[in-house]
Design an enzyme around this catalytic site. Sequence first.
Site, short mmCIF file in Angstrom:
data_model
loop_
_atom_site.label_atom_id
_atom_site.label_comp_id
_atom_site.label_asym_id
_atom_site.label_seq_id
_atom_site.Cartn_x
_atom_site.Cartn_y
_atom_site.Cartn_z
N ARG A 104 37.47 42.34 32.77
CA ARG A 104 37.76 43.66 32.22
C ARG A 104 38.65 43.53 30.98
O ARG A 104 39.74 42.97 31.06
CB ARG A 104 38.46 44.51 33.28
CG ARG A 104 38.61 45.96 32.85
CD ARG A 104 39.57 46.65 33.77
NE ARG A 104 38.92 46.99 35.03
CZ ARG A 104 39.03 48.18 35.60
NH1 ARG A 104 39.76 49.11 35.05
NH2 ARG A 104 38.44 48.41 36.73
N THR A 108 40.01 48.05 26.20
CA THR A 108 38.97 49.08 26.41
C THR A 108 38.75 49.37 27.90
O THR A 108 38.13 50.38 28.24
CB THR A 108 37.62 48.61 25.84
OG1 THR A 108 37.19 47.46 26.59
CG2 THR A 108 37.72 48.23 24.38
N ASP A 200 40.78 44.36 48.25
CA ASP A 200 40.16 43.56 47.19
C ASP A 200 39.24 42.52 47.84
O ASP A 200 39.70 41.58 48.52
CB ASP A 200 41.25 42.86 46.35
CG ASP A 200 40.64 42.15 45.14
OD1 ASP A 200 41.02 42.50 44.02
OD2 ASP A 200 39.79 41.25 45.34
N ASP A 203 39.89 38.77 46.81
CA ASP A 203 41.11 38.22 47.41
C ASP A 203 40.92 37.96 48.90
O ASP A 203 41.37 36.94 49.43
CB ASP A 203 42.29 39.16 47.20
CG ASP A 203 42.86 39.07 45.78
OD1 ASP A 203 42.54 38.08 45.08
OD2 ASP A 203 43.61 39.97 45.39
N1 URA Z 1 36.79 45.90 44.00
C1 URA Z 1 37.29 45.55 45.22
O1 URA Z 1 37.34 44.37 45.56
N2 URA Z 1 37.74 46.53 46.02
C2 URA Z 1 37.70 47.83 45.68
O2 URA Z 1 38.11 48.67 46.48
C3 URA Z 1 37.17 48.17 44.41
C4 URA Z 1 36.71 47.18 43.60
#
Ligand code: URA
Length: 209
Positions: A104, A108, A200, A203
């Site tokens: 990302r 932007t 996530d 993770d």
């Molecule tokens: N990416 C993730 O890993 N979890 C989310 O909740 C949104 C995007």
Amino acid sequence: MPKVFVFDHPLIQHKLTYIRDVKTGTKEFRELVDEVATLMAFEITREMPLEETEVETPVQLTKSKILAGKKLGIVPILRAGIGMVDGILKLIPAAKVGHIGLYRDPQTLKPVEYYVKLPADVAERDFILVDPMLATGGSAIEAVNSLKSRGATSIKFMCLIAAPEGVEALQQAHPDVDIYIAALDEKLNDHGYIVPGLGDAGDRLFGTK
Ligand code: URA
């Protein structure tokens, strides 16, 4: 318009509950994502075309069916998409695997491609693009752009959990891409996480923070 399919098979829903659970550790999380990817692959391949062939059994020659359509390509969006690849390959071991890496842009906030490696015969394959989470839809849209710009004409998108915002955005940008999900959640929060979601995915899969 693309279609959205929610795989409500009881095994998928059961395992998804444990995937969501904050108490589920990395090893179990990884195993569960792998298992759900296999179950989703079973569902997503339901419409694959067949053709008739002949096979000689120990008893007699008979007619029987084999797969007839295009060959498959699996493309995980790095990095969390990697967690779903082996589960799909258990059912479709001959599929080729491409990779698309996006980051990302801090200015932007838009996804930018940093790595793409695809099978050479892109135009000849049906692709399953995978990422566990469809949040804003930005990465999925960019990954589909990337596949199409290299000649892909047949793409399905498969994820574990989607937010309505992401489904809407992907549908608008790529009306020809059907979306396959295990759960459609409530919304995105202010940090771009799906609510209730699973946190996530990258993770949790790789044990990072
Ligand atoms: N990416 C993730 O890993 N979890 C989310 O909740 C949104 C995007």
